[in-house]
Design a protein around this motif. Structure first.
Motif, short mmCIF file in Angstrom:
data_model
loop_
_atom_site.label_atom_id
_atom_site.label_comp_id
_atom_site.label_asym_id
_atom_site.label_seq_id
_atom_site.Cartn_x
_atom_site.Cartn_y
_atom_site.Cartn_z
N LEU A 102 11.58 6.55 -7.87
CA LEU A 102 10.91 5.25 -7.73
C LEU A 102 9.40 5.42 -7.78
O LEU A 102 8.69 4.63 -8.41
N GLN A 103 8.89 6.46 -7.12
CA GLN A 103 7.46 6.74 -7.17
C GLN A 103 7.00 6.99 -8.61
O GLN A 103 5.96 6.48 -9.04
N ASP A 104 7.76 7.78 -9.33
CA ASP A 104 7.38 8.12 -10.70
C ASP A 104 7.38 6.88 -11.59
O ASP A 104 6.57 6.78 -12.53
N VAL A 129 2.63 -4.75 -4.45
CA VAL A 129 1.31 -4.19 -4.18
C VAL A 129 1.24 -2.75 -4.66
O VAL A 129 0.22 -2.31 -5.21
N ASP A 130 2.32 -1.98 -4.45
CA ASP A 130 2.37 -0.62 -5.01
C ASP A 130 2.08 -0.66 -6.51
O ASP A 130 1.33 0.17 -7.03
N LEU A 131 2.69 -1.62 -7.19
CA LEU A 131 2.58 -1.70 -8.64
C LEU A 131 1.16 -2.06 -9.08
O LEU A 131 0.60 -1.42 -9.98
N ILE A 132 0.56 -3.07 -8.45
CA ILE A 132 -0.78 -3.46 -8.89
C ILE A 132 -1.82 -2.40 -8.51
O ILE A 132 -2.85 -2.27 -9.17
N ALA A 133 -1.54 -1.64 -7.43
CA ALA A 133 -2.47 -0.56 -7.06
C ALA A 133 -2.51 0.52 -8.12
O ALA A 133 -3.50 1.24 -8.23
N ALA A 134 -1.42 0.65 -8.91
CA ALA A 134 -1.39 1.64 -9.99
C ALA A 134 -2.07 1.14 -11.25
O ALA A 134 -2.28 1.93 -12.19
N ALA A 135 -2.40 -0.15 -11.30
CA ALA A 135 -3.09 -0.71 -12.47
C ALA A 135 -4.58 -0.38 -12.42
O ALA A 135 -5.11 0.04 -11.38
N ASP A 136 -5.27 -0.61 -13.53
CA ASP A 136 -6.71 -0.32 -13.60
C ASP A 136 -7.56 -1.49 -13.13
O ASP A 136 -8.59 -1.29 -12.48
N LEU A 137 -7.15 -2.70 -13.47
CA LEU A 137 -7.85 -3.91 -13.05
C LEU A 137 -6.82 -4.83 -12.41
O LEU A 137 -5.67 -4.88 -12.83
N ARG A 138 -7.27 -5.57 -11.40
CA ARG A 138 -6.41 -6.55 -10.74
C ARG A 138 -7.18 -7.86 -10.63
O ARG A 138 -8.31 -7.88 -10.12
N ILE A 139 -6.55 -8.94 -11.11
CA ILE A 139 -7.11 -10.27 -10.96
C ILE A 139 -6.02 -11.15 -10.37
O ILE A 139 -4.84 -10.80 -10.39
N ALA A 140 -6.41 -12.30 -9.83
CA ALA A 140 -5.43 -13.16 -9.17
C ALA A 140 -5.76 -14.62 -9.36
O ALA A 140 -6.91 -14.99 -9.61
N SER A 141 -4.74 -15.45 -9.23
CA SER A 141 -4.95 -16.89 -9.18
C SER A 141 -5.39 -17.26 -7.77
O SER A 141 -5.16 -16.52 -6.82
N PRO A 142 -6.03 -18.42 -7.60
CA PRO A 142 -6.48 -18.82 -6.26
C PRO A 142 -5.34 -19.00 -5.26
O PRO A 142 -5.59 -18.98 -4.04
N VAL A 143 -4.11 -19.17 -5.74
CA VAL A 143 -2.98 -19.38 -4.82
C VAL A 143 -2.16 -18.11 -4.62
O VAL A 143 -1.11 -18.15 -3.96
N ASP A 158 6.16 3.93 0.60
CA ASP A 158 6.25 5.26 -0.01
C ASP A 158 6.12 5.27 -1.52
O ASP A 158 6.40 6.28 -2.16
N LEU A 159 5.66 4.15 -2.12
CA LEU A 159 5.60 4.10 -3.58
C LEU A 159 4.17 4.05 -4.12
O LEU A 159 3.98 3.78 -5.31
N GLY A 160 3.18 4.29 -3.26
CA GLY A 160 1.83 4.44 -3.78
C GLY A 160 0.74 3.63 -3.11
O GLY A 160 -0.44 3.94 -3.25
N SER A 161 1.09 2.57 -2.37
CA SER A 161 0.05 1.76 -1.74
C SER A 161 -0.81 2.58 -0.79
O SER A 161 -2.05 2.49 -0.82
N LEU A 162 -0.18 3.38 0.07
CA LEU A 162 -0.95 4.14 1.06
C LEU A 162 -1.81 5.21 0.41
O LEU A 162 -2.82 5.63 0.99
N VAL A 236 -3.43 11.77 -4.75
CA VAL A 236 -2.39 10.75 -4.76
C VAL A 236 -1.01 11.41 -4.79
O VAL A 236 -0.12 11.05 -4.01
N GLN A 237 -0.82 12.39 -5.66
CA GLN A 237 0.49 13.03 -5.77
C GLN A 237 0.85 13.78 -4.50
O GLN A 237 2.01 13.76 -4.07
N ALA A 238 -0.13 14.43 -3.88
CA ALA A 238 0.15 15.13 -2.62
C ALA A 238 0.60 14.14 -1.54
O ALA A 238 1.53 14.43 -0.77
N GLY A 239 -0.02 12.97 -1.50
CA GLY A 239 0.38 11.95 -0.54
C GLY A 239 1.77 11.42 -0.83
O GLY A 239 2.56 11.16 0.09
N LEU A 240 2.09 11.23 -2.10
CA LEU A 240 3.43 10.77 -2.47
C LEU A 240 4.49 11.81 -2.09
O LEU A 240 5.56 11.47 -1.57
#
Length: 274
Positions: A102-104, A129-143, A158-162, A236-240
């Protein structure tokens, strides 16, 4: 490239140098079930290898980004360990391998050689959140609304947020969000730096940013990404790896079973520390 007709959890569209990856579920709120975890790394490996693709926009369907891990659909992963006596080393080794897979899958987004823009609308919870943390840019709608919610269901995320959020929003804010599991809205996400801007039509804005990136020299763009990632990849990999071991040892608890039961019964969980 994997034919789009063969995918169940994702829809992939390529318009010139910009690829779009849309989360489909099929569970409610684009929750991440078995198909997602198989298809995501295959899709992003293909996009990374496609010389015609220069940027990727990642977004959800149905008014949400993702509710996170589809707990009912993923129960077969957790159930054997929860029902074990706690002494089956092979079972624990297999469970650790499940976490690693799952992490990979999430890390395939970070490893993609092309910049990935996560465009968030509606809810983005847990694995989202794990998924967007792996992205390069993050944007959002106001809602848009976010939550690092694993703590509320008896799981150490355990999938990358921390591992990735401290470099994005700082260690203090990461601890606050991960320890409370509280929900927070788009303006707070912007204030923290989790997202860099808000847009009413967040997917259209994601496409604009992707087109801007795609117009730049592709090798230089990829070089910028590689240089920025160079110092953090090993940490990051050591933490995972560490959280794999931690959750293999401690996830099968009465509190986790209580969280799963409370979720199924739609009631607040009562945790005892056992």
């Amino acid at each position: 490239m994997t034919p789009d007709s063969a995918l169940r959890s994702l829809h992939v569209k390529i318009n010139g140098p910009v690829a779009e990856v849309q989360l489909l579920g099929p569970s409610k709120g684009n929750a991440m079930g078995p198909d997602f975890w198989t298809e995501l790394p295959a899709v992003f490996a293909d996009l990374g290898a496609d010389d015609e693709v220069r940027a990727v926009v990642l977004y959800g369907s149905g008014g949400n980004f993702s509710y996170g891990l589809d707990l009912p659909a993923m129960e077969p992963v957790f159930r054997p360990l929860l029902e074990s006596s706690g002494t089956d080393a092979r079972l624990r080794s297999n469970f650790r391998q499940n976490i690693k897979e799952l992490q990979d899958a999430v890390s395939s987004v970070a490893r993609c050689g092309k910049p990935v823009i996560a465009a968030v609308d509606g809810w983005c919870i847990g694995g989202g959140v794990d998924l967007i943390a792996a992205a390069d840019l993050r944007i959002a709608s106001p809602v848009a609304k976010f939550s690092v919610r694993e703590v509320k269901v008896g799981i150490v995320a355990d999938l990358g947020s921390l591992q990735r959020l401290p470099a994005i929003i700082g260690a203090g804010a990461t601890r606050h969000l991960a320890l409370t599991g509280e929900d927070f809205a788009a303006p707070r996400a912007l204030e923290l730096g989790l997202v860099t801007e808000l847009a009413d039509d967040v997917v259209a804005r994601g496409r604009e940013l992707a087109a801007m990136i795609a117009a730049n020299p592709p090798l230089v763009v990829q070089g910028v990404k590689q240089v920025l990632d160079h110092g953090s990849e090993a940490a990051v990999q050591a933490g995972l790896d560490y959280v794999q071991v931690w959750n293999t040892a401690f996830l099968p608890s009465r509190d986790f079973a209580e969280a799963a039961q409370a979720f199924a019964e739609r009631r607040p969980a009562s945790f005892t520390g056992d």
